[in-house]
Structure formats: structure tokens, C-alpha cells
Design a protein around this motif. Structure first.
Motif, short mmCIF file in Angstrom:
data_model
loop_
_atom_site.label_atom_id
_atom_site.label_comp_id
_atom_site.label_asym_id
_atom_site.label_seq_id
_atom_site.Cartn_x
_atom_site.Cartn_y
_atom_site.Cartn_z
N THR A 56 -1.79 0.78 -10.84
CA THR A 56 -3.39 1.40 -10.96
C THR A 56 -4.34 0.76 -10.03
N ASN A 57 -4.09 -0.74 -9.69
CA ASN A 57 -4.90 -1.40 -8.93
C ASN A 57 -4.49 -1.28 -7.58
N ASN A 58 -5.49 -1.87 -6.54
CA ASN A 58 -5.31 -1.67 -5.00
C ASN A 58 -4.73 -2.98 -4.66
N GLU A 105 0.92 -1.23 0.04
CA GLU A 105 0.07 -0.02 0.12
C GLU A 105 0.81 1.24 0.00
N ILE A 106 1.89 1.36 0.86
CA ILE A 106 2.86 2.44 0.85
C ILE A 106 3.39 2.64 -0.52
N ALA A 107 3.78 1.35 -1.35
CA ALA A 107 4.51 1.63 -2.44
C ALA A 107 3.45 2.04 -3.50
N LYS A 108 2.17 1.86 -3.56
CA LYS A 108 1.14 2.33 -4.38
C LYS A 108 1.02 4.14 -4.17
N LEU A 153 3.30 6.01 -2.91
CA LEU A 153 4.46 6.62 -3.37
C LEU A 153 4.67 6.70 -4.78
N PHE A 154 4.32 5.63 -5.34
CA PHE A 154 4.44 5.58 -7.06
C PHE A 154 2.83 5.33 -7.79
N PRO A 155 2.08 6.18 -7.43
CA PRO A 155 0.91 5.94 -8.21
C PRO A 155 0.80 5.60 -9.81
#
Length: 554
Positions: free
Chosen positions: A312-314, A301-304, A306-308
Motif C-alpha cells: 500500500t505504501n510507496n 518500486e517494481i515489486a509495488k 507488480l503486486f499492488p
């Protein structure tokens, strides 16, 4: 030969009041030498002179000396003399009886007497017979005649037999003297040993019969009732139950049959409350595994966050629920590599979780606060014993401070707040019988602790004639494995008797899920549906609020 030399010197120093032949005396010495050669233990011999020439008083220093003699001697030699009046005196009878009763009934007895003197033969034979020795010999040193007695029957031989048969001739011929045993339905320990009685009776060419009584229950009340009901002291030979008195086998006691079978005791405590839903959900994995899984999900979740632009997916919804915003075939290389690894990991973990969770729902465990002996000592559990019949448990080093007076429990009885002390060989049986039918689990939990309680001991009549033979046959049956076989058959019958009489399924072969077992699954489903409904209404609210603005903009 050193032993026979000492015996010869003793015999030659005594002024015999009747004639004797040297060959008879030599026969006695050879018989002693033969017994010494076949004796597996240390051979010991006692010589008593009870004739009127030698005073025979059991008092003062003589009594002290009597106590120092080997009570389990291999051979007892008695010089009777010919003074019948001396043997008929009450003082002589008392002293002779007291002296003979201090010797093991299995000791071989050889009496030098004039068998032509019928009055002497009847008086002396009756006194030795009443004391009850398993085998004794009357030998005439002049004629060489022999009277053999196995405690039941007598045989008169015109001359001494071969050394091998001096103390073994018709030793097993007990026809006419039945072995009487006591058994009760409530005396579960060692109840199967009536087969042992039958085999011993067959070995002695006699029969084993049960002593009829109307004494119910077990423990001290049973034994008290049995003592009051018996018509004479020798009404029965043995009671088929365990004697809880731990006694040193080297000590003099002629009412307990010692065996070589060790007895171990185990402790059982009541099962604690079952786990609740939260505890049940957390049980499939240890805290280390849960920590690792949460750390992986949080990191994704932190990686998503920081790098949106790369994700794209959760991660949580995709790995756990399979929800996709964008097809992974169209996703970038980094997102595809990360999420595929996460999906494979969660696939194996979810399968392991579901398998373990279903098994826990079928057989729901409980919180066992008492797992060790130290936990037991700190608890408020009590041990209930009939202290009138078993007072030794009060001084027990481990559970003595937790013992209270009460009645002995039955094999199927469940007592909340009470711990149990069981024989190891009956622990599995009592776990099956003491069953909680509401939770469909054994009511008790065994602690990982056992201790040596003693050896199998049986209570017999005083100076039982069959004491040595019962011990011998018992050891043979144990070595052959028959005692274990009979024990297993008895355990199977007891289990079938109690379990078959109750509306209980065979829980070892069949496990069914009920609504109560599926409660955690229903709760998880309800939580998931609630979350979905909340998300749906939230999405619908956003659509209503956004719709008019869009229309006005248009």
C-alpha cells in the motif's frame, strides 16, 4: 709490522744530511705502528723527500704520480734536510705548496728536521702552516725534541711524548681562533645549525662568532655579494646553508663538509578547483554503493507495481522521507517485512551520508588532476629556480624539461601554475605556511613521490682547519638526537612567527561552518520544498476539478 718494515727500509736507504739516533727512529716506527692499530679505516702513509739531494719538481710525470697518491692519507712523512736556501727558492715553495695542498687538511703530518737550525724551522714551519693542516709535528731526529702545532698554537716539548699523545696533545686547544660562520634570515635550510657551531666551539675551547654582512636574499646573488664583501679569503669558516652541488665524497675537494644525513626531496603542486554541489553530494559513497542503493529502490518500486495488493505504501517515500499511506502496524506481513528492512538499511545509510557530507562541507575537497609523477609530466606546471646559482636542475631527470629561470620562493609564498620542489623535512612546515585563506586549505598538495637528493653538504673556507672536527661534532649531535630537537624547535618558531603575524585561526583545532559551506544543504532544502509545493498545488488542482463534478452528481 709489514708497514713499518717498508718505512724503515725507506729511511735507511736515504742518505740523511744530519745525524740521528736509532731510538728516535724506533720511536717513529712505533708511532706508525700505533696509528695503524687505532685507525678504523685502511691505514695509508706517504713519504716525501724535499731535501736538495732529491729533486722535487711538480710537473710532467711527477704531477701524474702525485695525483695517484692517496689524497686522504693517514700520515704524511716529510724529510726536510738542512738546505735552507733550497727551501727558500720560489720554485721549491711553489712545488711544496702544490704538493701539500693535494693532501687532505685532516691528514697527520710528521716532519723530520733539525730543530737547532732556526732559519730552517721558521721557513719550513711557515710553509706548512700556510697550507693549513689540522695538526703537524716537527721532530728532531738527533735530540728527540718535538714541536707540535694544531694550526693555531705551537708547543715545544724537550722530548717526544707518549705515542698516544703524539698527535692528540692539545689538539682541541683552539683558544684565540674563533669559528666564524655565516647565517642569514633568508637562508632557511639549516639555519638552526648555529647551535652546532656553539657546541663545536665549546669542544675546541674557543668561541663561535657570526660573520657580519649586509647581503640580503639567498642563492647566487647572496653568495656573490658575500664574496665581494669579505675582506680576505679566510673571513669566515662555514656558511649555514645547504650546498646543492652533488659531489662524490671520494673526490678531492677541501671546501665542502660532507655529513651522513641523507636529504630527500618531495614535489608539491597547486590545489585544483573545489568540488561543485553535484560532485560534493556524490562523494560520500562510491559508485558501487550508489548503484546498489538505486537498484534496491528500483526493485522495491517494481515489486509495488507488480503486486499492488501486497504494497500500500510507496517504498521510496517511506524509506527516505517517512511518508506513510497506511500504518505499518495495519499492513500485511510481506509489506511489513520488506519495508522494515528497507527502513533500517536507509537509516544507517542516511546517517553515514550525513556525517560524511558535513565533514566534506567543513573541509571541501578539490578535484586533483595531478596525483602522480606521470600526471605532472603531462601538465603545464613549471618549476622556478635561480639557474645562475642552481644550474643543475636543468639536467634533472624528472623535472628538467619543466624548469624555467626565476627567483627562489619563500616558505610562505603561493604561486599559481608553479610546482615546488621541497626538502622532505620542510614539507609539513611549508604546507602550513603556504596557505589559501580564501578556501581555508593548504595551497599545495604533496605528491606521493620522493627521491634521494644527496647528503647534507656545507660550504666552508678552503682547507678549513675545523673541517674534521665539525664533521665529528655533527655526527655526535645527530646520534644524541640534539640536531632533531633543534630542528623541531626551529620549525615551531618559524611556524609561530609567520602564522602568528596573520589573522588566522588554528584550523587544526577549530572548524566552523559558514553560509558558503551550507550551500549544498540549502540547495537540497530548496529542491525538497519546491517538490512539496508542486505536489501541493497539483493536489489542490485535482480537488478543484473533482469538487464540482461531485456536487453535480449529488
Amino acid at each position: 709490522m709489514k708497514l713499518t718494515g717498508h718505512v724503515l727500509l725507506i729511511l735507511l736507504r736515504i742518505e740523511l744530511s744530519f745525524s740521528y739516533r736509532p731510538e728516535v727512529l724506533e720511536y717513529v716506527l712505533r708511532a706508525i705502528d700505533y696509528l695503524d692499530s687505532v685507525q678504523s679505516e685502511v691505514f695509508s702513509c706517504i713519504f716525501w723527500d724535499i731535501s736538495s739531494q732529491q729533486s722535487h719538481h711538480v710537473k710532467g710525470s711527477h704531477l701524474d704520480a702525485l695525483e695517484k697518491l692517496p689524497w686522504k692519507a693517514s700520515l704524511l712523512l716529510i724529510l726536510a734536510g738542512e738546505d735552507v736556501m733550497h727551501l727558500e727558492r720560489e720554485e721549491t715553495k711553489h712545488n711544496l705548496s702544490l704538493s701539500l695542498q693535494s693532501v687532505d687538511p685532516a691528514t697527520k703530518v710528521l716532519v723530520f728536521a733539525n730543530l737547532e737550525n732556526q732559519a730552517l724551522l721558521q721557513s719550513l714551519g711557515k710553509q706548512i702552516f700556510d697550507v693549513k693542516f689540522a695538526y703537524f709535528i716537527l721532530l728532531d731526529c738527533d735530540t728527540g725534541r718535538v714541536v707540535q702545532c694544531n694550526g693555531v698554537n705551537n708547543w715545544v716539548l724537550p722530548k717526544a711524548p707518549h705515542l698516544m699523545y703524539l698527535f692528540t696533545f692539545s689538539y682541541r686547544w683552539m683558544a684565540g681562533r674563533n669559528i666564524t660562520y655565516v647565517k642569514s634570515e633568508d637562508l632557511f635550510p639549516f639555519y638552526w645549525n648555529h647551535r652546532w657551531m656553539n657546541e663545536t666551539a665549546r669542544y675546541l675551547y674557543t668561541e663561535a662568532v657570526e660573520y657580519e654582512h649586509n647581503c640580503p636574499g639567498s642563492g647566487y646573488p647572496f653568495f656573490k655579494c658575500l664574496d665581494e664583501a669579505q675582506e680576505n679569503q679566510d673571513a669566515y669558516n662555514i656558511i649555514l646553508t645547504l650546498v646543492d652541488v652533488i659531489q662524490d665524497p671520494s673526490q678531492k675537494h677541501f671546501r665542502i663538509l660532507h655529513t651522513n644525513i641523507p636529504i630527500f626531496m618531495e614535489i608539491a603542486v597547486p590545489r585544483d578547483r573545489p568540488l561543485n554541489v553535484a560532485e560534493l553530494i556524490s562523494m560520500p559513497f562510491s559508485w558501487k554503493v550508489w548503484t546498489l542503493l538505486i537498484a534496491i529502490l528500483v526493485a522495491s518500486e517494481i515489486a509495488k507495481y507488480l503486486f499492488p495488493e501486497h504494497f500500500t505504501n510507496n517504498p521510496t517515500l517511506l524509506a527516505l522521507c517517512g511518508f506513510e499511506r497506511l500504518n505499518l502496524h495495519q499492513a500485511g506481513r510481506l509489506e511489513k517485512l520488506t519495508f522494515l528492512s528497507l527502513i533500517i538499511l536507509m537509516f544507517f545509510m542516511s546517517n553515514a551520508f550525513e556525517t560524511k557530507f558535513v565533514s566534506l562541507m567543513i573541509d571541501r575537497p578539490s578535484i586533483q588532476r595531478i596525483k602522480t609523477v606521470e600526471d605532472l609530466a603531462k601538465s603545464d606546471l613549471k618549476f622556478y629556480f635561480d639557474l645562475e646559482g642552481s644550474p643543475q636542475f636543468v639536467n634533472h631527470a624528472l623535472i628538467g624539461h619543466m624548469v624555467v629561470h626565476g627567483s627562489d620562493s619563500y616558505v610562505y609564498e603561493t604561486i599559481p601554475g608553479a610546482a615546488m620542489l621541497w626538502y622532505s623535512f620542510m614539507a609539513e612546515l611549508r604546507m602550513d605556511l603556504a596557505y589559501d585563506y580564501e578556501r581555508m586549505q593548504p595551497f599545495y598538495v604533496m605528491l606521493d613521490y620522493s627521491y634521494f637528493h644527496g647528503f647534507e653538504l656545507y660550504w666552508t673556507e678552503y682547507r678549513c682547519l675545523f673541517l674534521d672536527t665539525l664533521r665529528y661534532v655533527h655526527s655526535i649531535l645527530c646520534e644524541a638526537g640534539l640536531m632533531d630537537l633543534w630542528k623541531q624547535q626551529w620549525t615551531h618558531n618559524i611556524r609561530s612567527h609567520f602564522i602568528g603575524a596573520r589573522p588566522r585561526a588554528d584550523f587544526n583545532e577549530r572548524d566552523d561552518l559558514e553560509f558558503e559551506d551550507m550551500k549544498p544543504a540549502w540547495m537540497c532544502l530548496a529542491i525538497g520544498l519546491s517538490g512539496g509545493l508542486v505536489a501541493r498545488f497539483r493536489k489542490g488542482g485535482q480537488f478543484i476539478s473533482v469538487g464540482p463534478r461531485s456536487k453535480e452528481y449529488a
